[in-house]
Design an enzyme around this catalytic site. Structure first.
Site, PDB file in Angstrom:
ATOM      1  N   HIS A  54      -8.645  -2.061   2.262  1.00 50.15           N
ATOM      2  CA  HIS A  54      -8.058  -2.947   1.274  1.00 50.15           C
ATOM      3  C   HIS A  54      -8.922  -4.202   1.121  1.00 50.15           C
ATOM      4  O   HIS A  54      -9.858  -4.433   1.885  1.00 50.15           O
ATOM      5  CB  HIS A  54      -6.639  -3.318   1.684  1.00 50.15           C
ATOM      6  CG  HIS A  54      -5.677  -2.178   1.565  1.00 50.15           C
ATOM      7  ND1 HIS A  54      -4.317  -2.323   1.755  1.00 50.15           N
ATOM      8  CD2 HIS A  54      -5.869  -0.860   1.282  1.00 50.15           C
ATOM      9  CE1 HIS A  54      -3.722  -1.149   1.585  1.00 50.15           C
ATOM     10  NE2 HIS A  54      -4.651  -0.259   1.304  1.00 50.15           N
ATOM     11  N   GLU A  56      -8.442  -7.383   1.658  1.00 39.55           N
ATOM     12  CA  GLU A  56      -8.475  -8.337   2.760  1.00 39.55           C
ATOM     13  C   GLU A  56      -9.439  -7.901   3.859  1.00 39.55           C
ATOM     14  O   GLU A  56     -10.197  -8.711   4.405  1.00 39.55           O
ATOM     15  CB  GLU A  56      -7.074  -8.526   3.352  1.00 39.55           C
ATOM     16  CG  GLU A  56      -6.074  -9.112   2.373  1.00 39.55           C
ATOM     17  CD  GLU A  56      -5.273  -8.055   1.632  1.00 39.55           C
ATOM     18  OE1 GLU A  56      -4.069  -8.272   1.401  1.00 39.55           O
ATOM     19  OE2 GLU A  56      -5.855  -7.000   1.292  1.00 39.55           O
ATOM     20  N   CYS A  79      -0.279  -6.247   2.571  1.00 42.17           N
ATOM     21  CA  CYS A  79       0.667  -5.166   2.884  1.00 42.17           C
ATOM     22  C   CYS A  79       1.186  -5.284   4.311  1.00 42.17           C
ATOM     23  O   CYS A  79       0.527  -5.833   5.193  1.00 42.17           O
ATOM     24  CB  CYS A  79       0.018  -3.804   2.648  1.00 42.17           C
ATOM     25  SG  CYS A  79      -1.426  -3.458   3.667  1.00 42.17           S
ATOM     26  N   CYS A  88      -2.618  -4.996   6.265  1.00 40.02           N
ATOM     27  CA  CYS A  88      -3.549  -6.112   6.062  1.00 40.02           C
ATOM     28  C   CYS A  88      -3.053  -7.403   6.701  1.00 40.02           C
ATOM     29  O   CYS A  88      -3.855  -8.241   7.111  1.00 40.02           O
ATOM     30  CB  CYS A  88      -3.787  -6.323   4.570  1.00 40.02           C
ATOM     31  SG  CYS A  88      -4.730  -4.989   3.810  1.00 40.02           S
TER      32      CYS A  88
END
Length: 305
Positions: A54, A56, A79, A88
């Protein structure tokens, strides 16, 4: 309150998040920028496809140890669950950032939500930072969640041979999950761009009932669909579900020797959102407010075909 550096970082995160348009679905397109203790950008990243890291994590990887004590600026709430990748919010906690700014809250967040868990870990959290600007990228994904169907854009040209106008829609294709061509063929907007086992191209025979056609597109994993051409039968079938119109209209010489747009404009039920020149044409972008019928769009395309 967000600092000027943080606002600049958020706008950068929004800009890079658009790199994921057309490939992240069914996941959202997200961007992230990491600032060090002094507010200097030291890493950035975006989410490309489901199954990949993701935004991040990509940004934290780029920042390395410089993220400690710094600020994470992210377009969507981190998330809070372990799916194909770890949550994350835990990556941010492990990186020892001191502050997290987020633009849009994630309606799919599990449990208490990533923001709450970050706060429980002693991290300062700021919500709603440049939310409206972030919705320029995240809006269609959120719309799909809210409605249970893809966000549908219909693009066509007025008063020209559309077979000679493909160059005008090439850039649009790669920002949508699926493209329904004028001949009814359904293609991935970016061929091979989506993650494995999370997306497929449905069969062209979507049926003659709007509900079933929309269901088939949704089940394929699509969050955005582009329909091409004024004479496209799928545009007529899904007329009431069209959320955005992108219309190219030709220019004609004005009395001063410059050019002016001619032909039909934005139909009733849609609100003009953007106008820009495009070679010998003017491109109109119009959005349909929630609850407004789209049937007038069909009339416009028929008039201009």
């Amino acid at each position: 309150m967000a600092t000027p550096n943080e606002l600049t970082a958020m706008r950068r995160a929004i800009a890079i998040s658009a790199q994921g348009l057309g490939t992240t679905s069914p996941n959202p397109p997200v961007g992230c920028v990491i600032l060090d203790r002094d507010g200097v950008p030291v890493g950035e990243g975006y989410h490309l496809r489901k199954g990949d890291h993701h935004a991040e994590v990509n940004a934290l990887t780029a920042a390395g140890e410089r993220a400690e004590g710094g600020t994470a600026v992210v377009t969507l709430e981190p998330c809070n669950h372990h799916g194909r990748t770890p949550p994350c919010r835990q990556a941010l906690i492990d990186a020892k950032v001191s502050r997290v700014l987020m633009a849009v809250m994630d309606p799919t967040s599990r449990g208490e939500g990533g923001a709450v868990v970050l706060e429980q870990a002693g991290i300062e959290v700021e919500r709603g930072v440049l939310e409206q600007e972030a919705l320029l990228v995240l809006g269609p994904w959120l719309h799909s969640l809210r409605t249970g169907r893809p966000h549908i854009t219909w693009t066509y040209s007025v008063g020209v041979d559309e077979d000679n106008g493909d160059y005008r829609v090439t850039e649009l294709r790669c920002t949508h999950d699926l493209v329904i061509r004028r001949n009814g063929v359904i293609e991935e907007g970016t061929p091979g761009g989506h993650g494995e086992d999370s997306f497929r191209v449905p069969l062209p025979a979507l049926g003659e009932e709007p509900g079933k056609a929309l269901h088939a597109l949704t089940e394929a994993g699509a969050r955005t669909v582009l329909i091409e051409g004024s004479s496209n039968e799928m545009a007529r079938l899904l007329a009431d579900a069209v959320d955005r119109l992108i219309i190219d209209i030709p220019c004609t010489p004005s009395s001063s020797g410059s050019t002016a747009a001619s032909g039909p404009g934005v139909p009733d039920g849609f609100r003009l959102a953007n106008v820009k020149p495009l070679g010998t044409h003017i491109r109109l972008t119009a959005d349909r407010p929630s609850g407004t019928s789209s049937r007038s769009a069909t009339v416009l395309a028929q008039d201009g075909a």
